[in-house]
Motif scaffolding. Structure first.
Motif, PDB file in Angstrom:
ATOM      1  N   ILE A 167      -2.208 -32.542 -56.012  1.00  0.00           N
ATOM      2  CA  ILE A 167      -1.748 -32.245 -54.644  1.00  0.00           C
ATOM      3  C   ILE A 167      -1.139 -30.845 -54.572  1.00  0.00           C
ATOM      4  O   ILE A 167      -1.388 -30.088 -53.629  1.00  0.00           O
ATOM      5  CB  ILE A 167      -0.704 -33.292 -54.179  1.00  0.00           C
ATOM      6  CG1 ILE A 167      -1.316 -34.698 -54.157  1.00  0.00           C
ATOM      7  CG2 ILE A 167      -0.116 -32.913 -52.822  1.00  0.00           C
ATOM      8  CD1 ILE A 167      -2.185 -35.028 -52.986  1.00  0.00           C
TER       9      ILE A 167
ATOM     10  N   VAL B  46      -2.836 -30.210 -48.726  1.00  0.00           N
ATOM     11  CA  VAL B  46      -3.318 -31.352 -47.944  1.00  0.00           C
ATOM     12  C   VAL B  46      -4.062 -30.804 -46.727  1.00  0.00           C
ATOM     13  O   VAL B  46      -3.555 -29.918 -46.022  1.00  0.00           O
ATOM     14  CB  VAL B  46      -2.141 -32.260 -47.495  1.00  0.00           C
ATOM     15  CG1 VAL B  46      -2.650 -33.437 -46.671  1.00  0.00           C
ATOM     16  CG2 VAL B  46      -1.343 -32.755 -48.705  1.00  0.00           C
TER      17      VAL B  46
ATOM     18  N   THR C 121       4.191 -37.658 -53.767  1.00  0.00           N
ATOM     19  CA  THR C 121       3.408 -36.650 -53.040  1.00  0.00           C
ATOM     20  C   THR C 121       2.710 -37.179 -51.797  1.00  0.00           C
ATOM     21  O   THR C 121       1.757 -36.563 -51.323  1.00  0.00           O
ATOM     22  CB  THR C 121       2.361 -36.007 -53.977  1.00  0.00           C
ATOM     23  OG1 THR C 121       1.620 -37.048 -54.631  1.00  0.00           O
ATOM     24  CG2 THR C 121       3.010 -35.114 -55.004  1.00  0.00           C
TER      25      THR C 121
ATOM     26  N   SER D 224       2.137 -37.464 -47.877  1.00  0.00           N
ATOM     27  CA  SER D 224       2.295 -36.334 -46.934  1.00  0.00           C
ATOM     28  C   SER D 224       3.651 -36.292 -46.239  1.00  0.00           C
ATOM     29  O   SER D 224       4.129 -35.218 -45.893  1.00  0.00           O
ATOM     30  CB  SER D 224       1.232 -36.413 -45.837  1.00  0.00           C
ATOM     31  OG  SER D 224      -0.031 -36.586 -46.375  1.00  0.00           O
TER      32      SER D 224
END
Ligand SMILES: [Zn+2]
Length: 293
Positions: free
Chosen positions: A113, A118, A88, A90
């Protein structure tokens, strides 16, 4: 994530494959039903791999979230797509927002997440800072206030699961070390191991929160049990593929670092963090600058 790969100069593994260009992605046909979507203008040099089965296609990772990956995938297949994230960070979930069917490891970090998304601040620091890309941005892309919204995971994976695409099965191999929720995917049909960020030409990160070189070495040795089932290592950054001998070299490197037999240089990353870089030629290992790993 492999920010230090910004200055990585790919060898010629790309030039041997048929090339299809979309606005942001360079698409390469690796075999008849295996494609990669490469982001050459981002320092991450991220790769999303597409595996096409008889019934479904699997998209392994969704890159930095800058170009329109869904449209690029549609240029290649009209099969319904299941996204499988190797972890996970970005730069691996950037375009999850474009897809409805998403599979990831059932792990507290991936649960967090996917339920929180995010923030723009995190994305700005990790992905969108202008020092990290070569402009222009794609048309219709606005980095201002961009964030990753929460997304629904339609399938929570566990070690040993198979994802059936119709005549192609991807086997889930849990492999923490670079990130705690990291998985690899084994494609026995094409003898490929999709390895996310743990086997790369370039730097291997073990210094982020939840990373661990000891865990990484355990994961490498676990992959060794499958070595007769694959020939090619398919990473999520830098090069299209590597020979499986990279696994043996990476085990050797990790063992040398952990036993204190490897030399390192102190480096400062783009966020001002001091790290140790253990250089093994085609790859390196980055660790925190602390006595015991
Ligand atoms: Zn990455």
């Amino acid at each position: 994530m492999t920010k230090n790969s910004y200055k990585y100069i790919p060898d010629h593994s790309y030039s041997r494959f048929k090339h299809i260009r979309s606005e942001w992605f360079d698409i390469y046909e690796i075999t008849k039903n295996r494609f990669i979507f490469f982001e050459p203008r981002h320092c991450e040099q991220a790769i999303s791999n597409l595996v096409i089965g008889e019934n479904y296609a699997a998209l392994i990772d969704t890159g930095c979230g800058i170009g329109n990956l869904k449209d690029a995938v549609k240029m290649i297949t009209d099969k319904s797509v299941i996204v499988i994230n190797t972890h996970t960070h970005s730069d691996h979930i950037g375009n999850n927002r474009q897809f409805e069917d998403i599979a990831m490891l059932d792990h507290p970090l991936s649960r967090k997440i996917s339920s929180e998304g995010v923030t723009h601040e995190t994305l700005y620091s990790e992905i969108l800072d202008e020092s990290l890309i070569q402009k222009p941005w794609p048309q219709d892309f606005n980095p201002e206030n961009l964030y990753l919204p929460p997304f629904e995971v339609t399938r929570w994976l566990k070690d040993g699961d198979f994802i059936d695409l119709g005549n192609v099965n991807l086997e889930v191999i849990v492999s923490p070390g670079e990130a705690p929720d990291h998985i690899c995917l084994l494609d026995r049909n094409e003898r490929m191991l999709f390895c996310g960020d743990i086997l790369l030409k370039g730097p291997i990160w073990t210094h982020l929160e939840g990373g661990s070189l000891k865990d990484l070495l355990i994961s490498y040795k676990k992959l060794l049990k499958y070595i007769d089932s694959f020939d090619y290592i398919m990473p999520s950054h830098n090069e299209t593929y590597s020979d499986k001998s990279l696994l043996l070299k990476s085990i050797d490197g990790a063992e040398k670092v952990l036993s204190g037999q490897a030399d390192y240089q102190l480096i400062t990353d783009q966020w001002g963090k001091r790290l140790r870089k253990y250089d093994f030629g085609e790859f390196s290992i980055l660790t925190l600058n602390i006595g015991s790993l």
